[in-house]
Design an enzyme around this catalytic site. Structure first.
Site, PDB file in Angstrom:
ATOM      1  N   GLU A   1       0.827  -1.208   0.000  1.00 30.29           N
ATOM      2  CA  GLU A   1       0.000   0.000   0.000  1.00 30.29           C
ATOM      3  C   GLU A   1       0.862   1.259   0.000  1.00 30.29           C
ATOM      4  O   GLU A   1       0.614   2.209  -0.755  1.00 30.29           O
ATOM      5  CB  GLU A   1      -0.906   0.010   1.228  1.00 30.29           C
ATOM      6  CG  GLU A   1      -1.681   1.300   1.413  1.00 30.29           C
ATOM      7  CD  GLU A   1      -2.343   1.396   2.768  1.00 30.29           C
ATOM      8  OE1 GLU A   1      -2.692   2.523   3.177  1.00 30.29           O
ATOM      9  OE2 GLU A   1      -2.504   0.352   3.425  1.00 30.29           O
ATOM     10  N   ARG A   2       1.886   1.272   0.839  1.00 30.64           N
ATOM     11  CA  ARG A   2       2.733   2.463   0.940  1.00 30.64           C
ATOM     12  C   ARG A   2       3.529   2.701  -0.341  1.00 30.64           C
ATOM     13  O   ARG A   2       3.723   3.843  -0.759  1.00 30.64           O
ATOM     14  CB  ARG A   2       3.662   2.328   2.144  1.00 30.64           C
ATOM     15  CG  ARG A   2       2.925   2.492   3.467  1.00 30.64           C
ATOM     16  CD  ARG A   2       3.757   2.064   4.639  1.00 30.64           C
ATOM     17  NE  ARG A   2       3.059   2.331   5.897  1.00 30.64           N
ATOM     18  CZ  ARG A   2       3.363   1.766   7.057  1.00 30.64           C
ATOM     19  NH1 ARG A   2       4.370   0.902   7.133  1.00 30.64           N
ATOM     20  NH2 ARG A   2       2.684   2.064   8.146  1.00 30.64           N
TER      21      ARG A   2
ATOM     22  N   ARG B   1       5.952  32.392 -19.288  1.00 32.19           N
ATOM     23  CA  ARG B   1       5.893  33.660 -18.549  1.00 32.19           C
ATOM     24  C   ARG B   1       7.142  34.495 -18.860  1.00 32.19           C
ATOM     25  O   ARG B   1       8.271  34.019 -18.700  1.00 32.19           O
ATOM     26  CB  ARG B   1       5.832  33.368 -17.046  1.00 32.19           C
ATOM     27  CG  ARG B   1       5.786  34.615 -16.168  1.00 32.19           C
ATOM     28  CD  ARG B   1       4.386  35.220 -16.163  1.00 32.19           C
ATOM     29  NE  ARG B   1       4.263  36.173 -15.073  1.00 32.19           N
ATOM     30  CZ  ARG B   1       4.404  37.494 -15.205  1.00 32.19           C
ATOM     31  NH1 ARG B   1       4.711  38.015 -16.378  1.00 32.19           N
ATOM     32  NH2 ARG B   1       4.241  38.282 -14.157  1.00 32.19           N
TER      33      ARG B   1
END
Length: 291
Positions: free
Chosen positions: A215-216, A241
């Site tokens: 899971e981790r 930009r």
């Protein structure tokens, strides 16, 4: 509209099921690919880069719920409880967190499962459960021996959510990952057949910890995908930009930040893949996934 958002997310998961991606790590005997966690963390990164809500819905079902069954389930359990998840039509969830758990979810666990004949009777509640109100099955952890330390007396059960006594209290309002579901659940005198016990009675910690490593690693891949998307947006903006007649990426104060972000993301990806390869090789990766 929360219902509409979740329906869109679930449809995306169904499409993944039809394409075979949910069953990447499922055994070939139940129709999966028989691959490992490395494949799943790659999917986790790509999904999260596009939609964290889809990734977390997929992950709770295909990884958090399913992987412990892949590792510890009997042939019958895999056939019965993995196949419906693999298509994406049904969802799975994992039930650990409780109101009193805090950071020590096991030490503070209060949900009880008492053996009565051929059934376990379960009472308690779980909170912040991803997919909780929509799951067909929950990989549920409960105390089976209160006379010993919690870490020695919990068990894992595959819990069908159509069981009498199961109630969804509410779905929580979330600030992010909009469309995914996170729920408060209550279990009152719920009878679960003994064949739904995953692994050994009082052996839930082993199931949980091996599952948590996967899971981790998978969760880390999700955050990696989010970071990658943010990096790509920042890099594109820095090129567009203009200040003082130059794109801001040409200024060292900006370009150094972009370079640092890139290095950190690449390092994180290597750590995630290393942990996944260790788990696929049967090695403990508890330290690696904690880092």
């Amino acid at each position: 509209d929360k219902e509409k958002n979740f329906d869109l997310i679930h449809e995306a998961v169904r499409k993944m099921g039809r394409a075979g991606y949910i069953g990447v790590s499922f055994p070939k005997e139940v129709g999966g690919w028989g691959k490992g966690l490395v494949h799943q963390v790659i999917i986790g990164e790509e999904l999260s880069a596009a939609s964290y809500a889809v990734a977390v819905t997929y992950g709770a079902s295909a990884v958090l719920y399913a992987m412990p069954i892949v590792r510890f389930g009997t042939k019958e359990q895999k056939e019965k409880f993995l196949k419906p998840i693999m298509t994406g039509e049904e969802l799975g969830a994992i039930g650990i967190t409780e109101p009193t758990g805090g950071s020590d979810a096991i030490g503070g666990m209060q949900t009880r499962a008492v053996k009565k004949g051929s059934y376990y009777v379960i009472n308690g509640e779980k909170r912040f459960i991803t997919n909780g109100s929509r799951a067909k099955y929950i990989l549920l952890y409960a105390v089976t021996n209160p006379e010993v330390k919690r870490h020695q007396g919990i068990s894992a059960f595959i819990f069908p959510t159509d069981t009498e006594g199961f109630k969804v209290v509410k779905d929580y309002e979330l600030l992010g990952r909009l469309g995914s579901v996170n729920s408060h659940l209550v279990f009152k005198d719920c009878k679960v057949p003994e064949e739904n016990l995953l692994g050994e009675e009082n052996g839930g910690l082993k199931v949980l910890m091996e599952g948590l490593d996967s899971e981790r690693a998978f969760t880390s891949s999700q955050y990696l995908g989010i970071a990658r998307s943010a990096f790509e947006i920042a890099t594109k903006y820095a090129a567009e930009r203009v200040q003082f007649r130059r794109p801001i990426r040409e200024f060292e104060g900006v370009s150094f930040k972009i370079a640092d972000m890139y290095a950190n993301i690449e390092a994180a990806r290597l750590m995630v893949l290393r942990a996944a390869r260790m788990i696929d090789s049967g090695l403990s990766a508890t330290k690696e996934v904690a880092a």
